[in-house]
Write a protein that holds these residues in place. Structure first.
Motif, mmCIF file in Angstrom:
data_model
loop_
_atom_site.group_PDB
_atom_site.id
_atom_site.type_symbol
_atom_site.label_atom_id
_atom_site.label_comp_id
_atom_site.label_asym_id
_atom_site.label_seq_id
_atom_site.Cartn_x
_atom_site.Cartn_y
_atom_site.Cartn_z
ATOM 1 N N ARG A 10 7.083 -5.947 -2.864
ATOM 2 C CA ARG A 10 7.412 -7.175 -2.131
ATOM 3 C C ARG A 10 8.912 -7.450 -2.186
ATOM 4 O O ARG A 10 9.510 -7.905 -1.197
ATOM 5 C CB ARG A 10 6.621 -8.353 -2.708
ATOM 6 C CG ARG A 10 5.112 -8.224 -2.558
ATOM 7 C CD ARG A 10 4.397 -9.510 -2.938
ATOM 8 N NE ARG A 10 4.534 -9.816 -4.356
ATOM 9 C CZ ARG A 10 3.667 -9.424 -5.288
ATOM 10 N NH1 ARG A 10 2.629 -8.665 -4.956
ATOM 11 N NH2 ARG A 10 3.841 -9.768 -6.560
ATOM 12 N N MET A 11 9.526 -7.195 -3.336
ATOM 13 C CA MET A 11 10.964 -7.423 -3.465
ATOM 14 C C MET A 11 11.750 -6.426 -2.626
ATOM 15 O O MET A 11 12.778 -6.776 -2.025
ATOM 16 C CB MET A 11 11.368 -7.332 -4.937
ATOM 17 C CG MET A 11 10.729 -8.413 -5.814
ATOM 18 S SD MET A 11 10.938 -8.118 -7.594
ATOM 19 C CE MET A 11 12.706 -8.357 -7.755
ATOM 20 N N ALA A 12 11.292 -5.167 -2.580
ATOM 21 C CA ALA A 12 11.980 -4.164 -1.750
ATOM 22 C C ALA A 12 11.847 -4.489 -0.268
ATOM 23 O O ALA A 12 12.759 -4.235 0.518
ATOM 24 C CB ALA A 12 11.398 -2.782 -2.043
ATOM 25 N N GLU A 13 10.708 -5.068 0.116
ATOM 26 C CA GLU A 13 10.522 -5.460 1.520
ATOM 27 C C GLU A 13 11.494 -6.558 1.917
ATOM 28 O O GLU A 13 11.961 -6.607 3.056
ATOM 29 C CB GLU A 13 9.079 -5.912 1.729
ATOM 30 C CG GLU A 13 8.705 -6.133 3.175
ATOM 31 C CD GLU A 13 7.239 -6.521 3.332
ATOM 32 O OE1 GLU A 13 6.739 -6.453 4.470
ATOM 33 O OE2 GLU A 13 6.614 -6.905 2.320
ATOM 34 N N ARG A 14 11.835 -7.422 0.955
ATOM 35 C CA ARG A 14 12.810 -8.482 1.229
ATOM 36 C C ARG A 14 14.245 -7.991 1.063
ATOM 37 O O ARG A 14 15.185 -8.718 1.388
ATOM 38 C CB ARG A 14 12.573 -9.663 0.279
ATOM 39 C CG ARG A 14 11.239 -10.355 0.477
ATOM 40 C CD ARG A 14 11.198 -11.691 -0.251
ATOM 41 N NE ARG A 14 11.361 -11.523 -1.686
ATOM 42 C CZ ARG A 14 10.346 -11.426 -2.541
ATOM 43 N NH1 ARG A 14 9.085 -11.471 -2.091
ATOM 44 N NH2 ARG A 14 10.552 -11.294 -3.838
ATOM 45 N N GLN A 51 0.820 -1.206 0.000
ATOM 46 C CA GLN A 51 0.000 0.000 0.000
ATOM 47 C C GLN A 51 0.855 1.257 0.000
ATOM 48 O O GLN A 51 0.603 2.205 -0.756
ATOM 49 C CB GLN A 51 -0.924 0.007 1.214
ATOM 50 C CG GLN A 51 -2.024 -1.039 1.173
ATOM 51 C CD GLN A 51 -2.914 -0.978 2.407
ATOM 52 O OE1 GLN A 51 -2.738 -0.140 3.284
ATOM 53 N NE2 GLN A 51 -3.882 -1.891 2.485
ATOM 54 N N SER A 52 1.894 1.287 0.827
ATOM 55 C CA SER A 52 2.754 2.464 0.914
ATOM 56 C C SER A 52 3.501 2.704 -0.395
ATOM 57 O O SER A 52 3.565 3.840 -0.889
ATOM 58 C CB SER A 52 3.749 2.279 2.064
ATOM 59 O OG SER A 52 4.675 3.337 2.112
ATOM 60 N N TYR A 53 4.051 1.632 -0.958
ATOM 61 C CA TYR A 53 4.822 1.776 -2.202
ATOM 62 C C TYR A 53 3.930 2.209 -3.354
ATOM 63 O O TYR A 53 4.289 3.077 -4.161
ATOM 64 C CB TYR A 53 5.494 0.442 -2.525
ATOM 65 C CG TYR A 53 6.626 0.535 -3.507
ATOM 66 C CD1 TYR A 53 7.809 1.178 -3.170
ATOM 67 C CD2 TYR A 53 6.527 -0.033 -4.770
ATOM 68 C CE1 TYR A 53 8.863 1.261 -4.069
ATOM 69 C CE2 TYR A 53 7.571 0.034 -5.674
ATOM 70 C CZ TYR A 53 8.736 0.681 -5.318
ATOM 71 O OH TYR A 53 9.768 0.769 -6.218
ATOM 72 N N ILE A 71 4.595 -2.678 -9.889
ATOM 73 C CA ILE A 71 4.864 -1.892 -8.679
ATOM 74 C C ILE A 71 4.647 -2.739 -7.431
ATOM 75 O O ILE A 71 5.450 -2.712 -6.481
ATOM 76 C CB ILE A 71 3.977 -0.634 -8.655
ATOM 77 C CG1 ILE A 71 4.402 0.332 -9.761
ATOM 78 C CG2 ILE A 71 4.053 0.067 -7.305
ATOM 79 C CD1 ILE A 71 3.467 1.515 -9.925
ATOM 80 N N LEU A 72 3.565 -3.503 -7.413
ATOM 81 C CA LEU A 72 3.293 -4.357 -6.258
ATOM 82 C C LEU A 72 4.370 -5.431 -6.102
ATOM 83 O O LEU A 72 4.776 -5.758 -4.983
ATOM 84 C CB LEU A 72 1.914 -5.006 -6.405
ATOM 85 C CG LEU A 72 0.722 -4.047 -6.400
ATOM 86 C CD1 LEU A 72 -0.578 -4.806 -6.623
ATOM 87 C CD2 LEU A 72 0.664 -3.255 -5.105
ATOM 88 N N GLN A 73 4.833 -5.974 -7.214
ATOM 89 C CA GLN A 73 5.903 -6.965 -7.130
ATOM 90 C C GLN A 73 7.195 -6.331 -6.621
ATOM 91 O O GLN A 73 7.897 -6.913 -5.790
ATOM 92 C CB GLN A 73 6.142 -7.612 -8.482
ATOM 93 C CG GLN A 73 7.133 -8.771 -8.417
ATOM 94 C CD GLN A 73 7.450 -9.320 -9.794
ATOM 95 O OE1 GLN A 73 7.858 -8.571 -10.666
ATOM 96 N NE2 GLN A 73 7.278 -10.614 -9.976
ATOM 97 N N VAL A 77 15.664 -5.477 -4.083
ATOM 98 C CA VAL A 77 15.753 -4.311 -4.962
ATOM 99 C C VAL A 77 15.594 -3.054 -4.111
ATOM 100 O O VAL A 77 14.959 -3.097 -3.046
ATOM 101 C CB VAL A 77 14.666 -4.331 -6.073
ATOM 102 C CG1 VAL A 77 14.833 -5.527 -6.984
ATOM 103 C CG2 VAL A 77 13.278 -4.282 -5.477
ATOM 104 N N PRO A 78 16.166 -1.921 -4.529
ATOM 105 C CA PRO A 78 15.986 -0.686 -3.765
ATOM 106 C C PRO A 78 14.553 -0.168 -3.879
ATOM 107 O O PRO A 78 13.872 -0.382 -4.891
ATOM 108 C CB PRO A 78 16.989 0.279 -4.406
ATOM 109 C CG PRO A 78 17.202 -0.248 -5.774
ATOM 110 C CD PRO A 78 17.071 -1.736 -5.684
ATOM 111 N N ARG A 79 14.118 0.509 -2.872
ATOM 112 C CA ARG A 79 12.771 1.091 -2.865
ATOM 113 C C ARG A 79 12.819 2.426 -3.613
ATOM 114 O O ARG A 79 13.412 3.390 -3.139
ATOM 115 C CB ARG A 79 12.308 1.290 -1.425
ATOM 116 C CG ARG A 79 10.818 1.564 -1.265
ATOM 117 C CD ARG A 79 10.465 1.614 0.212
ATOM 118 N NE ARG A 79 9.026 1.693 0.412
ATOM 119 C CZ ARG A 79 8.316 2.806 0.347
ATOM 120 N NH1 ARG A 79 8.945 3.956 0.089
ATOM 121 N NH2 ARG A 79 7.013 2.803 0.541
ATOM 122 N N ASP A 80 12.187 2.478 -4.780
ATOM 123 C CA ASP A 80 12.315 3.653 -5.652
ATOM 124 C C ASP A 80 10.972 3.959 -6.319
ATOM 125 O O ASP A 80 10.761 3.647 -7.493
ATOM 126 C CB ASP A 80 13.392 3.401 -6.709
ATOM 127 C CG ASP A 80 13.813 4.677 -7.420
ATOM 128 O OD1 ASP A 80 13.194 5.730 -7.162
ATOM 129 O OD2 ASP A 80 14.749 4.627 -8.232
#
Length: 329
Positions: free
Chosen positions: A289-293, A108-110, A284-286, A296-299
């Motif tokens: 999830r990847m940034a949470e793990r 939701q935030s991303y 974006i949703l994928q 990948v960087p959160r961008d």
């Protein structure tokens, strides 16, 4: 640059591993080629030359303007709003038969931040384009060589877009500078659209918002990774749309050939970029999830570039379709 951008975009999207494909932002680089609409510039040039040819008649004679009554105006607004709402309901019922569970807080935030950057970028683009139009920049763009305009737009927009995508999120100032530069380049390319009637632009903006909102909602609530498989077919589709947009400038086509390429660019482009909204929303949703793990960087600013290009391409085509319908009347 065209061939390199195409090959580098095909490779990740044609990969059988969709999760790995979503990590690469090169799709957006090639997608920009279909946003450069020489037909829009040519149309507005023709309209403006026709206007200047008859400026004596227009200034010596009082204009005849038929304004709708307030009741007729409200009726039109109601019909337009009902059409948009009905389209959203029908599209949601057709494409969103299988829904997913509620989004996680990270998703939701991303997603929220990505759409905030996309909305802010579109607002900046509209304001700057309007300012450029009032300052006479749009007329200078139409007076210039279309190939020069195309080349400068490509260099400026793709350069700033790559700057946004490949600048680390930690470098906040430089990344935001590239983002503002990208939106300024988009505004310079789109400023000639203000030669169209404000009624056409407002209707196209409303229809674009309805299409974008409904498809992004479907992408966000559909089953996980349901539309990520569309990456390869969508890239093939946008290639055809881009070539059909550039064909009238490079090939000696007849009237029937021009009509075919125009139809492919307009209606095929609507279908392709509508599919990209579904694809980009789930991407974006994928990435969330990847940034949470931590893979990948959160961008979210990089994600917003794809959403902006989808919205701009849909808006341009709706403006042209509405203008053609008005000319037939």
């Amino acid at each position: 640059m065209f061939r390199v951008g195409f090959v580098s975009s095909v490779r990740p999207l044609a990969s059988p591993s969709v999760a790995q494909a979503a990590r690469f932002p090169q799709t957006t680089a090639f997608r920009y080629f279909s946003n450069l609409r020489p037909n829009v510039i040519a149309t507005t040039q023709k309209r403006f030359s026709r206007f200047t040819s008859f400026r004596t008649f227009l200034t010596d004679s009082s204009p005849v303007v038929v304004r709708p009554t307030q009741a007729q105006a409200w009726k039109r607004y109601g019909v337009t709003a009902a059409t948009v709402a009905g389209t959203i309901i029908v599209v949601n019922a057709f494409f969103n038969r299988e829904t997913r569970e509620s989004l996680s807080p990270a998703e939701q935030s991303y997603l929220h931040e990505s759409f905030m950057y996309a909305g802010g970028g579109l607002g900046i683009t509209a304001l700057v384009a309007r300012s450029m139009f009032k300052n006479g920049f749009a007329f200078r763009v139409m007076s210039a060589n279309p190939w020069v305009v195309l080349g400068v737009s490509l260099v400026g927009s793709i350069g700033t877009m790559m700057g946004v995508m490949y600048t680390p999120p930690e470098n906040t100032i430089l990344k935001h500078a590239f983002w503002l530069g990208f939106n300024a380049c988009q505004a310079a390319t789109l400023s000639p659209l203000f030669f169209f009637s404000p009624a056409i632009l407002s209707r196209a903006a409303l229809y674009s918002a309805g299409v974008f909102g409904s498809l992004s909602y479907i992408g966000a609530t559909a089953a996980n990774d349901k539309y990520l498989y569309m990456g390869g077919p969508l890239l093939a589709g946008v290639t055809v749309v881009a070539l059909s947009s550039l064909a009238p400038m490079a090939l000696p086509l007849g009237m029937r050939g021009l009509a075919v390429t125009e139809a492919i660019s307009l209606y095929g482009g609507l279908a392709v970029f509508g599919g990209f909204i579904l694809f980009d929303t789930q991407k974006i949703l994928q990435h969330a999830r990847m940034a949470e793990r931590g893979t990948v960087p959160r961008d979210p600013m990089r994600e917003a570039i794809s959403l902006e290009l989808d919205m701009i391409n849909i808006f341009i085509r709706l403006v042209q379709i509405l203008a053609r319908q008005q000319n037939k009347k």
